[in-house]
Write an enzyme that holds these catalytic residues in place. Structure first.
Site, PDB file in Angstrom:
ATOM      1  N   LEU A   1       0.844  -1.216   0.002  1.00 42.74           N
ATOM      2  CA  LEU A   1       0.119   0.015  -0.031  1.00 42.74           C
ATOM      3  C   LEU A   1       0.900   1.307  -0.194  1.00 42.74           C
ATOM      4  O   LEU A   1       0.305   2.426   0.314  1.00 42.74           O
ATOM      5  CB  LEU A   1      -0.932  -0.083   1.149  1.00 42.74           C
TER       6      LEU A   1
ATOM      7  N   HIS B   1       2.712   4.478  -1.522  1.00 39.83           N
ATOM      8  CA  HIS B   1       2.751   5.148  -2.798  1.00 39.83           C
ATOM      9  C   HIS B   1       4.046   5.351  -3.486  1.00 39.83           C
ATOM     10  O   HIS B   1       5.203   5.450  -2.897  1.00 39.83           O
ATOM     11  CB  HIS B   1       2.361   6.754  -2.250  1.00 39.83           C
TER      12      HIS B   1
ATOM     13  N   MET C   1       8.888   4.688   4.867  1.00 39.30           N
ATOM     14  CA  MET C   1       8.972   3.060   4.243  1.00 39.30           C
ATOM     15  C   MET C   1      10.197   3.200   3.598  1.00 39.30           C
ATOM     16  O   MET C   1      10.832   2.230   3.527  1.00 39.30           O
ATOM     17  CB  MET C   1       7.673   3.036   3.480  1.00 39.30           C
ATOM     18  N   GLU C   2      10.333   4.297   2.675  1.00 38.89           N
ATOM     19  CA  GLU C   2      11.673   4.126   1.756  1.00 38.89           C
ATOM     20  C   GLU C   2      12.935   3.950   2.680  1.00 38.89           C
ATOM     21  O   GLU C   2      13.961   3.354   2.532  1.00 38.89           O
ATOM     22  CB  GLU C   2      11.765   5.483   0.943  1.00 38.89           C
TER      23      GLU C   2
ATOM     24  N   ASP D   1      24.025 -11.404   3.394  1.00 37.09           N
ATOM     25  CA  ASP D   1      24.214 -12.212   2.144  1.00 37.09           C
ATOM     26  C   ASP D   1      25.543 -12.325   1.920  1.00 37.09           C
ATOM     27  O   ASP D   1      26.206 -13.265   1.784  1.00 37.09           O
ATOM     28  CB  ASP D   1      23.338 -11.733   1.038  1.00 37.09           C
TER      29      ASP D   1
END
Length: 158
Positions: A75, A77, A113-114, A128
């Site tokens: 959700l 944007h 969120m970024e 990793d």
């Protein structure tokens, strides 16, 4: 679901409508860490990892992660990200790597969120690249430490 903006009156998930919000400058900073064995820390800090420059590759991965956030978070944007800075600092006291990411935009919604995705992606990349020597590494402490811009104003973690 009072107070949760990603749910409608029926409780169904939806994308928040930001079309009536003003365009403002926005910034968010997030942090996190990767704890590891002392041997692993020494390998990374001394640039001896077999896969190459762990911190350099993780920095690029963090930047890419920030740019791909709307593809990963359902959700979220899509935003015109104008700056992403990812810093990875070896910390012998952890031992491990401390990660901080700052993301900027000029838009109708924030970039928390970024910033969180940048830190998470950078941390996963450290894991990793070093997992061959240390599968017990721990990723943690991922949180927003600064958010500024928009209607809710400034937030700084204490």
């Amino acid at each position: 679901m009072a107070g949760l903006t990603h749910f409608d009156a029926k409780g169904d998930a939806h994308m928040v409508d930001v079309s009536d919000k003003p365009v403002t400058s926005r910034v968010a900073t997030a942090e996190g860490w990767v704890k590891m064995a002392r041997e692993t820390f020494d390998i990374i800090a001394e640039g001896r990892a077999k896969k190459g420059d762990v911190l350099g590759v993780a920095r690029l991965a963090g930047i890419m992660g920030a740019k791909k956030t709307p593809e990963l978070i359902p959700l979220c944007h899509p935003l015109p990200v104008t700056k992403v800075a990812v810093d990875l600092v070896p910390d012998p006291d952890l031992p491990g790597v401390r990660i901080e990411a700052t993301v900027k935009t000029t838009g109708q919604t924030g970039v928390e969120m970024e910033a969180l995705t940048a830190v998470s992606t950078a941390a996963l990349t450290v894991y990793d690249m070093a997992k061959a020597v240390d599968k017990a590494m721990e990723i943690g402490g991922i949180r927003v430490i600064l958010k500024d811009g928009g209607k809710s104003g400034r937030y700084e973690a204490t």
